[in-house]
Design a protein around this motif. Structure first.
Motif, PDB file in Angstrom:
ATOM      1  N   ALA A 226      -5.388   0.773  40.710  1.00  0.00           N
ATOM      2  CA  ALA A 226      -4.793  -0.549  40.701  1.00  0.00           C
ATOM      3  C   ALA A 226      -5.520  -2.017  40.179  1.00  0.00           C
ATOM      4  O   ALA A 226      -4.945  -2.687  39.829  1.00  0.00           O
ATOM      5  CB  ALA A 226      -4.160  -0.947  41.949  1.00  0.00           C
TER       6      ALA A 226
ATOM      7  N   THR B 159      -2.864 -10.433  32.022  1.00  0.00           N
ATOM      8  CA  THR B 159      -1.576 -10.785  33.008  1.00  0.00           C
ATOM      9  C   THR B 159      -1.771 -12.334  33.289  1.00  0.00           C
ATOM     10  O   THR B 159      -0.953 -13.124  32.985  1.00  0.00           O
ATOM     11  CB  THR B 159      -1.407 -10.033  34.095  1.00  0.00           C
ATOM     12  OG1 THR B 159      -1.300  -8.564  33.668  1.00  0.00           O
ATOM     13  CG2 THR B 159      -0.337 -10.818  34.796  1.00  0.00           C
TER      14      THR B 159
ATOM     15  N   HIS C  78       0.088 -11.495  43.652  1.00  0.00           N
ATOM     16  CA  HIS C  78      -1.404 -11.760  43.298  1.00  0.00           C
ATOM     17  C   HIS C  78      -1.762 -12.979  42.915  1.00  0.00           C
ATOM     18  O   HIS C  78      -0.590 -14.058  42.476  1.00  0.00           O
ATOM     19  CB  HIS C  78      -1.347 -10.890  41.876  1.00  0.00           C
ATOM     20  CG  HIS C  78      -3.133 -10.752  41.224  1.00  0.00           C
ATOM     21  ND1 HIS C  78      -3.455 -11.637  40.778  1.00  0.00           N
ATOM     22  CD2 HIS C  78      -3.715  -9.575  41.558  1.00  0.00           C
ATOM     23  CE1 HIS C  78      -4.846 -11.095  40.521  1.00  0.00           C
ATOM     24  NE2 HIS C  78      -4.848  -9.994  41.185  1.00  0.00           N
TER      25      HIS C  78
ATOM     26  N   ASN D 180       0.645  -5.246  44.267  1.00  0.00           N
ATOM     27  CA  ASN D 180      -0.586  -4.668  44.079  1.00  0.00           C
ATOM     28  C   ASN D 180      -1.155  -4.334  45.478  1.00  0.00           C
ATOM     29  O   ASN D 180      -2.259  -3.728  45.462  1.00  0.00           O
ATOM     30  CB  ASN D 180      -1.606  -5.485  43.268  1.00  0.00           C
ATOM     31  CG  ASN D 180      -2.160  -6.735  44.037  1.00  0.00           C
ATOM     32  OD1 ASN D 180      -1.252  -7.431  44.623  1.00  0.00           O
ATOM     33  ND2 ASN D 180      -3.201  -7.119  44.061  1.00  0.00           N
TER      34      ASN D 180
ATOM     35  N   ALA E 147       2.049  -6.136  35.994  1.00  0.00           N
ATOM     36  CA  ALA E 147       0.587  -5.624  35.807  1.00  0.00           C
ATOM     37  C   ALA E 147       0.674  -4.406  36.656  1.00  0.00           C
ATOM     38  O   ALA E 147       0.006  -3.489  36.223  1.00  0.00           O
ATOM     39  CB  ALA E 147      -0.315  -6.843  36.433  1.00  0.00           C
TER      40      ALA E 147
ATOM     41  N   HIS F 218      -5.652  -3.086  30.462  1.00  0.00           N
ATOM     42  CA  HIS F 218      -6.595  -2.410  31.154  1.00  0.00           C
ATOM     43  C   HIS F 218      -6.234  -1.511  32.397  1.00  0.00           C
ATOM     44  O   HIS F 218      -6.891  -0.448  32.927  1.00  0.00           O
ATOM     45  CB  HIS F 218      -7.956  -3.139  31.739  1.00  0.00           C
ATOM     46  CG  HIS F 218      -7.590  -4.246  32.813  1.00  0.00           C
ATOM     47  ND1 HIS F 218      -7.791  -3.997  34.185  1.00  0.00           N
ATOM     48  CD2 HIS F 218      -7.081  -5.397  32.775  1.00  0.00           C
ATOM     49  CE1 HIS F 218      -7.304  -5.161  34.618  1.00  0.00           C
ATOM     50  NE2 HIS F 218      -6.991  -5.945  33.908  1.00  0.00           N
ATOM     51  N   LYS F 219      -4.881  -1.706  32.848  1.00  0.00           N
ATOM     52  CA  LYS F 219      -4.403  -1.182  33.847  1.00  0.00           C
ATOM     53  C   LYS F 219      -3.590   0.197  33.502  1.00  0.00           C
ATOM     54  O   LYS F 219      -3.063   0.791  34.262  1.00  0.00           O
ATOM     55  CB  LYS F 219      -3.585  -2.034  34.617  1.00  0.00           C
ATOM     56  CG  LYS F 219      -4.429  -2.899  35.646  1.00  0.00           C
ATOM     57  CD  LYS F 219      -3.755  -3.819  36.640  1.00  0.00           C
ATOM     58  CE  LYS F 219      -4.051  -5.238  36.803  1.00  0.00           C
ATOM     59  NZ  LYS F 219      -5.214  -5.105  37.959  1.00  0.00           N
TER      60      LYS F 219
HETATM   61  N1  PMP Z   1      -0.670  -9.258  38.851  1.00  0.00           N
HETATM   62  C1  PMP Z   1      -0.735  -8.091  39.639  1.00  0.00           C
HETATM   63  C2  PMP Z   1       0.327  -7.544  40.483  1.00  0.00           C
HETATM   64  C3  PMP Z   1      -2.090  -7.619  39.401  1.00  0.00           C
HETATM   65  O1  PMP Z   1      -2.318  -6.366  40.226  1.00  0.00           O
HETATM   66  C4  PMP Z   1      -3.203  -8.145  38.773  1.00  0.00           C
HETATM   67  C5  PMP Z   1      -4.486  -7.452  38.612  1.00  0.00           C
HETATM   68  N2  PMP Z   1      -5.022  -7.012  39.954  1.00  0.00           N
HETATM   69  C6  PMP Z   1      -3.041  -9.262  37.960  1.00  0.00           C
HETATM   70  C7  PMP Z   1      -1.659  -9.986  38.138  1.00  0.00           C
HETATM   71  C8  PMP Z   1      -4.051  -9.900  36.995  1.00  0.00           C
HETATM   72  O2  PMP Z   1      -4.313  -9.073  36.094  1.00  0.00           O
HETATM   73  P1  PMP Z   1      -5.553  -9.549  35.150  1.00  0.00           P
HETATM   74  O3  PMP Z   1      -6.686  -9.586  36.015  1.00  0.00           O
HETATM   75  O4  PMP Z   1      -5.548  -8.301  34.157  1.00  0.00           O
HETATM   76  O5  PMP Z   1      -5.265 -10.583  34.300  1.00  0.00           O
END
Ligand code: PMP
Length: 422
Positions: free
Chosen positions: A31, A95, A124, A177, A204, A227-228
């Protein structure tokens, strides 16, 4: 057809390595970021080795080939999410960058003092902080939907907040997440639209595990990270309905996003380049497209079903360990994430002990401090599964958590009792 994780594992070179303890690696931190199959690594190195140059500007062979590959990646992405047109696909750094773009460009133009942005408490920080920052700039207000007892949110609660607060924007994660909870994107979007709100979906955690269909969701903006989904870092997707993106001012200014620049000012170019100032993530987009093709070749439905199997096994076994509390709903309501606490043991100690057994999990607040606070927790440990994980790895996780309990919790309790005695 069910997915065979052992043949999938052969596609991921990193999974052959051991952890620093010498144990084989059970990578259960997906995740946070997934691993890359060889086809993605090859697509990136092939670009650098054979045809890399900056895109869009050069009239020479390498630039034309790079531009063609970069724009082909946009078309792959359009198909991956089911968008109507390539104009609706903006490549962002991830994201976080995509949400910030919407907060600045759309939020800055549509929200003012007193307006409400509605979020869930399970967001998040990437889907909280940009709205707090917008609130500081405009005087708008950020409100949160609370979580129900079962770690989901009832439609009635959503409906009530939509009616009473009349938010201008409803922004929520398709899957949490931390909890893993899958939220009903299409239903909430339609409820929000009926109440006059614009909708942003933070996919994400959804994009890696379920096929996205932006037409079916009907959300105004959908964002996720490369990357996810087994792609490179430094790239993500901002999908927006064309009319909305078209009416938004550009966020970042610089090369590539202009039609004309004079000493007096500038005029922006059209979509999607208007939102892609500067040299874009070229090899990252090419790697992202390779990742999307890879996931589609395995099949997102098969991936989702496989993760469900692992999640069900982990959730059931962990719930049976004395002192474990699962933060999240029952497996039928969530994706491949199991977050938990262990009575008397800090999450960092859990993760550290698991690492000695080669089991990689994440510990902390997982960039979801308001959620943890609402649950009365400062931190949790999180195991998150992906297509290459196996039931044997779930067993190793469960065994290692039992060991952690025996090592830390019992000793910890004895120590506490001793220190409390007069
Ligand atoms: N939203 C959610 C639900 C996430 O899990 C994440 C990454 N953990 C993010 C946003 C942020 O993604 P990024 O760090 O790739 O910008």
């Amino acid at each position: 057809m069910p997915l065979d994780p052992l043949s999938i594992r052969a596609d991921f070179p990193i999974l052959k390595r051991q952890s620093s303890s010498g144990a084989p690696l059970a990578f259960l931190d997906n995740a946070a970021s997934a691993q890359r199959p060889q086809v993605v690594i090859d697509a990136i190195s092939d670009c650098y080795q054979r045809y890399y140059a900056n895109v869009h500007r050069g009239i020479h062979t390498l630039s034309e080939e790079s531009t063609a590959a970069y724009e082909a990646a946009r078309e792959t992405t359009r198909q991956f999410v089911g968008a109507r047109s390539q104009s609706e696909i903006v490549f962002a750094a991830g994201t976080t960058a995509a949400i910030n773009t919407v907060a600045h460009s759309w939020g800055g133009n549509h929200l003012s003092a007193g307006d409400v942005v509605l979020l869930t408490i399970a967001e998040h920080h990437a889907n909280i902080v940009p709205w707090h920052q917008l609130a500081e700039r405009t005087g708008c207000r950020v409100e949160f939907l609370p979580l129900g007892e079962d770690f989901t949110i009832d439609d009635a609660v959503v409906q009530d907040k939509l009616q009473t607060l009349q938010p201008k924007l409803f922004s929520f994660a398709s899957s949490s997440n931390v909890l893993g909870t899958n939220f009903p994107v299409a239903r909430w979007t339609s409820m929000a639209h009926a109440a006059g709100a614009t909708v942003l979906v933070d996919a994400a955690q959804g994009a890696p595990h379920q096929a996205i269909d932006v037409q079916q969701w009907d959300a105004d903006f959908v964002v996720f990270s490369g990357h996810k989904i087994c792609g490179p870092t430094g790239i993500g997707v901002l999908y927006g309905k064309e009319a909305l993106l078209d009416a938004m001012p550009p966020f970042l200014g610089g090369g590539g996003m202009i039609d004309r620049v004079t000493t007096e000012g500038f005029s922006p170019t059209g979509l999607p380049e208007k939102f892609e100032a500067g040299t874009p993530p070229i090899t990252e987009a090419i790697g992202l497209a390779a990742a999307m093709r890879y996931l589609q070749s395995v099949g997102l439905e098969a991936i989702e079903a496989h993760e469900h199997l692992l999640c069900q096994a982990a959730d059931t076994a962990l719930r049976n360990i004395e002192g474990v509390e699962i933060l999240g709903p029952t497996p039928d309501k969530k994706g491949g994430i199991v977050s938990f606490t262990l009575d008397g043991v800090h999450a960092h100690d859990i993760a550290q002990w698991l690492d000695t057994r080669g089991v990689a999990v994440r510990a902390g607040h997982h960039c979801a401090m308001p959620l943890h606070e609402s649950l009365g927790k400062s931190a949790s440990a999180r195991a998150s599964f992906y297509l290459y994980n196996t039931l044997e790895e779930v067993d190793r996780l469960v065994e290692a958590v039992k060991e952690t309990r025996d090592k830390f919790a019992r000793g910890g309790r004895r120590r506490r009792r001793r220190s409390q005695s007069p």
